[in-house]
Write an enzyme that holds these catalytic residues in place. Structure first.
Site, PDB file in Angstrom:
ATOM      1  N   ASP A 181      -1.099  42.274  32.472  1.00 22.21           N
ATOM      2  CA  ASP A 181      -1.774  41.271  33.297  1.00 22.21           C
ATOM      3  C   ASP A 181      -0.727  40.611  34.185  1.00 22.21           C
ATOM      4  O   ASP A 181       0.128  39.870  33.676  1.00 22.21           O
ATOM      5  CB  ASP A 181      -2.473  40.230  32.429  1.00 22.21           C
ATOM      6  N   ARG A 239     -15.804  46.830  34.478  1.00 25.12           N
ATOM      7  CA  ARG A 239     -16.494  47.267  35.697  1.00 25.12           C
ATOM      8  C   ARG A 239     -16.076  48.699  36.016  1.00 25.12           C
ATOM      9  O   ARG A 239     -14.906  49.065  35.856  1.00 25.12           O
ATOM     10  CB  ARG A 239     -16.145  46.350  36.880  1.00 25.12           C
ATOM     11  N   ASP A 263     -19.401  51.285  28.875  1.00 25.85           N
ATOM     12  CA  ASP A 263     -20.594  50.441  28.951  1.00 25.85           C
ATOM     13  C   ASP A 263     -21.040  50.260  30.394  1.00 25.85           C
ATOM     14  O   ASP A 263     -22.068  49.641  30.649  1.00 25.85           O
ATOM     15  CB  ASP A 263     -20.319  49.073  28.317  1.00 25.85           C
ATOM     16  N   GLU A 268     -26.189  52.660  38.003  1.00 23.27           N
ATOM     17  CA  GLU A 268     -26.926  52.261  36.812  1.00 23.27           C
ATOM     18  C   GLU A 268     -28.381  51.987  37.175  1.00 23.27           C
ATOM     19  O   GLU A 268     -28.647  51.098  37.982  1.00 23.27           O
ATOM     20  CB  GLU A 268     -26.290  51.016  36.190  1.00 23.27           C
ATOM     21  N   HIS A 289     -24.761  49.268  29.539  1.00 20.47           N
ATOM     22  CA  HIS A 289     -24.358  47.958  30.055  1.00 20.47           C
ATOM     23  C   HIS A 289     -24.938  46.818  29.207  1.00 20.47           C
ATOM     24  O   HIS A 289     -25.565  45.888  29.730  1.00 20.47           O
ATOM     25  CB  HIS A 289     -24.792  47.796  31.517  1.00 20.47           C
TER      26      HIS A 289
END
Length: 330
Positions: A181, A239, A263, A268, A289
């Site tokens: 990060d 995402r 996921d 979608e 999702h």
């Protein structure tokens, strides 16, 4: 003032809104049936004629705001307002409130559950038994033998609220946790800060927990995925846009890694050829999702939203709670 509530809301927090506003119109999408797109949203705003809106899925665009220019603020029950045209809100002078952290625990728990499910071959083993394959002479003990999570190296890409919650859950498994990060300056206690390349090359499990920005779009390339161990598992409950999904499919089809837990998809429900091929890979565990979908999230988002509305109405440090802070300069 009248407020139009389109997000599912807990009863106690709805009662709180009724104390603050002259009228509360509660028509959550869970009752009316899915989201409103811009034409439906505008039509319903013109029907209800509210001073404020709380939504979760509805599309709010420049067309909506110009067609109904009376909103004093919008509350969006999401961590980031993907359903809202933020620049249009700013141009219209409409402050936007969001609910960061609403599904932190839900996502963390689901990711952990999916990792355990994948490592232990749970779903194919259940299907095998239900399909009548468990017959005398078979050896399911060896056929469906999996791996323990205990002591595995887990690499987290993005080290925000969800990653922190996941770390707490993983602590009971004595996992070696590292993270990438750029906004976290150094290692955090037992959690080691690494480069992105180190995360992918060294981890047994790599899990993504980062937003879509200009910097993160397509950040996870096929080349990077191919540096993972052959036994490693890739997890994306964040995402799809941060991953080259065509490259991921190639990696999975080549069995260059053990598999992937997903996921999120580019389309979608899946419609594009790549997504349809990706979810058919036998080494993919796909959920539709739903990692952030729990009944408790409704309570969390209402708690966070009401706290922010209360502060906005009191003009208490709005720069700390308004998503489009530049609107405050107008």
């Amino acid at each position: 003032m009248k407020i139009y509530v389109r997000a599912p809301y807990s009863e106690d927090r709805l009662a709180e809104l009724k104390e603050w506003f002259d009228e509360v119109v509660y028509e959550p999408w869970t009752v009316t049936g899915e989201r409103y797109y811009e034409d439906e949203m505008l039509e319903n705003l013109l029907r209800v004629r509210p001073d404020a809106l709380i939504t979760e899925l509805d599309r709010v665009t420049e067309k909506v705001l110009s067609g109904y220019p009376k909103l004093k603020f919008i509350g969006d029950c999401r961590a980031t307002p993907a359903n809202i045209q933020v620049d249009a809100c700013t141009a219209a002078g409409v402050p936007l409130l969001c609910t960061p952290g609403r599904n932190t625990q839900a996502v963390a728990e689901m990711v952990l559950g999916l990792i355990l499910t994948f490592l232990r071959n749970t779903l194919p083993a259940v299907a095998w038994a239900k399909d009548g394959e468990w017959k005398p002479g078979t050896t399911p003990y060896y056929l469906w033998m999996g791996n323990e999570l205990q002591g595995k190296k887990v690499g987290l890409v993005g080290f925000g609220a969800i990653s922190h919650a996941l770390c707490k859950l993983l602590s009971g498994f004595e996992c070696e946790i590292s993270f990438y990060d750029p906004f976290v300056p150094e290692s955090q206690g037992a959690y080691r800060k690494c480069s992105l390349e180190e995360i992918f090359a060294e981890s047994d499990i790599v899990s993504l927990h980062l937003p879509v920005t200009d910097e993160t779009k397509g950040m996870i390339t096929e080349e990077l995925l191919r540096t993972m161990k052959p036994s490693a598992v890739f997890v994306n409950a964040a995402r799809s846009a941060v991953v080259d999904y065509k490259g991921l499919r190639h990696v999975l089809e080549d069995k260059a890694i053990r598999g992937a837990i997903l996921d999120v998809l580019d389309t979608e429900p899946p419609e594009e050829e790549n997504d349809l091929a990706l979810i058919q890979c036998p080494n993919v565990l796909l959920t539709p999702h739903i990692c952030g979908s729990t009944y408790e999230v409704t309570n969390h988002q209402a708690d966070i939203m009401n706290e922010r509305i209360k502060k906005l109405l009191a003009k208490e440090a709005p720069e700390k709670i308004v998503y489009n802070r530049s609107v405050l300069k107008g």
